[in-house]
Design a protein around this motif. Structure first.
Motif, short mmCIF file in Angstrom:
data_model
loop_
_atom_site.label_atom_id
_atom_site.label_comp_id
_atom_site.label_asym_id
_atom_site.label_seq_id
_atom_site.Cartn_x
_atom_site.Cartn_y
_atom_site.Cartn_z
N TRP A 9 -8.25 31.48 -72.49
CA TRP A 9 -7.92 30.67 -70.92
C TRP A 9 -7.44 28.50 -71.64
N ARG B 258 -6.68 33.34 -57.40
CA ARG B 258 -6.41 34.34 -56.10
C ARG B 258 -5.15 34.19 -56.08
N GLN C 253 -10.40 28.45 -56.38
CA GLN C 253 -11.29 28.31 -55.79
C GLN C 253 -12.53 27.78 -56.81
N TYR D 55 -9.38 39.98 -66.33
CA TYR D 55 -10.15 38.65 -65.93
C TYR D 55 -9.85 38.08 -67.46
N THR E 92 -14.52 29.06 -59.79
CA THR E 92 -15.58 30.72 -60.04
C THR E 92 -14.42 31.71 -59.74
N GLU E 93 -12.73 31.85 -59.36
CA GLU E 93 -11.94 32.57 -59.23
C GLU E 93 -10.29 31.88 -58.72
N LEU F 204 -13.09 34.96 -65.56
CA LEU F 204 -12.82 34.20 -64.74
C LEU F 204 -12.33 35.64 -64.48
N ALA F 205 -12.36 36.06 -62.67
CA ALA F 205 -11.76 36.88 -61.94
C ALA F 205 -10.13 35.91 -61.30
N VAL F 206 -9.73 36.90 -61.77
CA VAL F 206 -8.12 36.62 -61.41
C VAL F 206 -7.73 37.51 -59.99
N LYS F 207 -7.49 37.64 -58.65
CA LYS F 207 -7.04 38.55 -57.76
C LYS F 207 -5.79 37.98 -56.69
N VAL G 277 -7.97 43.23 -59.92
CA VAL G 277 -8.62 42.18 -60.53
C VAL G 277 -8.11 42.41 -61.88
#
Length: 284
Positions: free
Chosen positions: A104, A167, A153, A98, A164-165, A88-91, A96
């Motif tokens: 998790w 932010r 998101q 992951y 999906t991500e 999972l991308a964490v921006k 970024v």
């Protein structure tokens, strides 16, 4: 009654509260799984609800309405892990990173509190909650004291909702920045709060002076009583769900408190007057 039937009955009851109007008025009739989106007054132990949800497969129709899916997502660890796009991308402003599946941690969002909050520009915009055609939703965890917003998101891909991500950004960078900065002070500074409430305050709901809660009235109440209509919370964090609605730079905001288990709902209506946000109306 057989044990299997008991589990199904309890689950149906448990899912009766997430997305109804949490008022004392009778809820509108809704079809299919939309009647399954709420948490009943009789089931107040969130761990019990989670156990029931985990043991019962989510119906396919739950993916039609985001709230139906999300109720299952925050209560079922297997479903949550199965509906996240790992890694999972964490921006953030720093770049970024992951999160791998094995790292998790279950995210319960507002599951363990009595309410959640939503922010809208108008009453008309509130109808988006029931829209089954949307394919993009953002759940915001707004940390007012820290000035930070976590945006989770979700996208519907192949008919199935998935996270999906994530932010991470500052309050100043979101579309509702000026209103959120105002809310931080309004909810946490009594002196500032007193200056930003119209007195008397317009009110719509059960007659505050009567014994019949089914009688709704348009009246006004003393400004210093508005908090008695809200659930208890410390003003440090709010949640918001963006069901695709686009916020405008308008002069009206609605902060909605939706009870998860107690069937209560309160709307605080704010208006920007001469450059300053003020609470002008309360609806129950």
């Amino acid at each position: 009654m057989k044990k299997g039937v008991i589990v199904v009955v309890i689950l149906c009851v448990a899912m009766i509260s997430f997305n109804t109007g949490c008022t004392d008025k009778k809820p509108e009739h809704v079809d299919s799984v939309s009647t399954d989106s709420f948490v009943a007054d009789t089931i107040k132990d969130s761990d019990t609800v989670a156990m029931i949800v985990e043991e019962t497969p989510m119906p396919k129709a739950a993916d039609e309405l985001f709230d139906d899916f999300f109720f299952n997502f925050i209560n079922s660890k297997p479903l949550q892990r199965g509906r996240i796009a790992f890694p999972l991308a964490v921006k953030s402003d720093e770049g970024v990173s992951y999160v791998k599946r094995k790292d998790w941690q279950m995210e319960h969002f507002f599951r363990d509190q009595e309410f959640y909050t939503l922010i809208f520009d108008s009453e008309k915009q509130m109808g988006v909650v029931k829209d089954t055609t949307i394919d993009n939703v953002v759940v915001e965890k707004i940390r007012l004291n820290d000035g930070l917003v976590e945006q989770f998101q979700f996208n519907r891909i192949g008919g199935k909702w998935a996270m999906t991500e994530i932010r991470n950004t500052s309050v100043e960078n979101v579309n509702n920045a000026s209103f959120l900065l105002f809310l931080h002070r309004f909810l946490n500074e009594p002196g500032f709060q007193a200056e930003r409430i119209e007195d008397p305050l317009k009110y719509y709901g059960p007659d505050p002076d009567g014994e019949d809660d089914s009688k709704y009235v348009n009246t006004s109440i003393s400004a210093d009583t508005w908090k008695s209509y809200l659930p208890q919370f410390d003003g440090s964090m709010l949640y918001n769900i963006l069901y695709g609605q686009k916020y405008s730079a308008g002069k009206k905001k609605i902060l909605q408190f939706k009870g998860i288990a107690n069937g209560l709902e309160t709307e605080l209506i704010f208006k920007e007057i001469e450059g300053e946000w003020k609470l002008i109306e309360l609806k129950v």
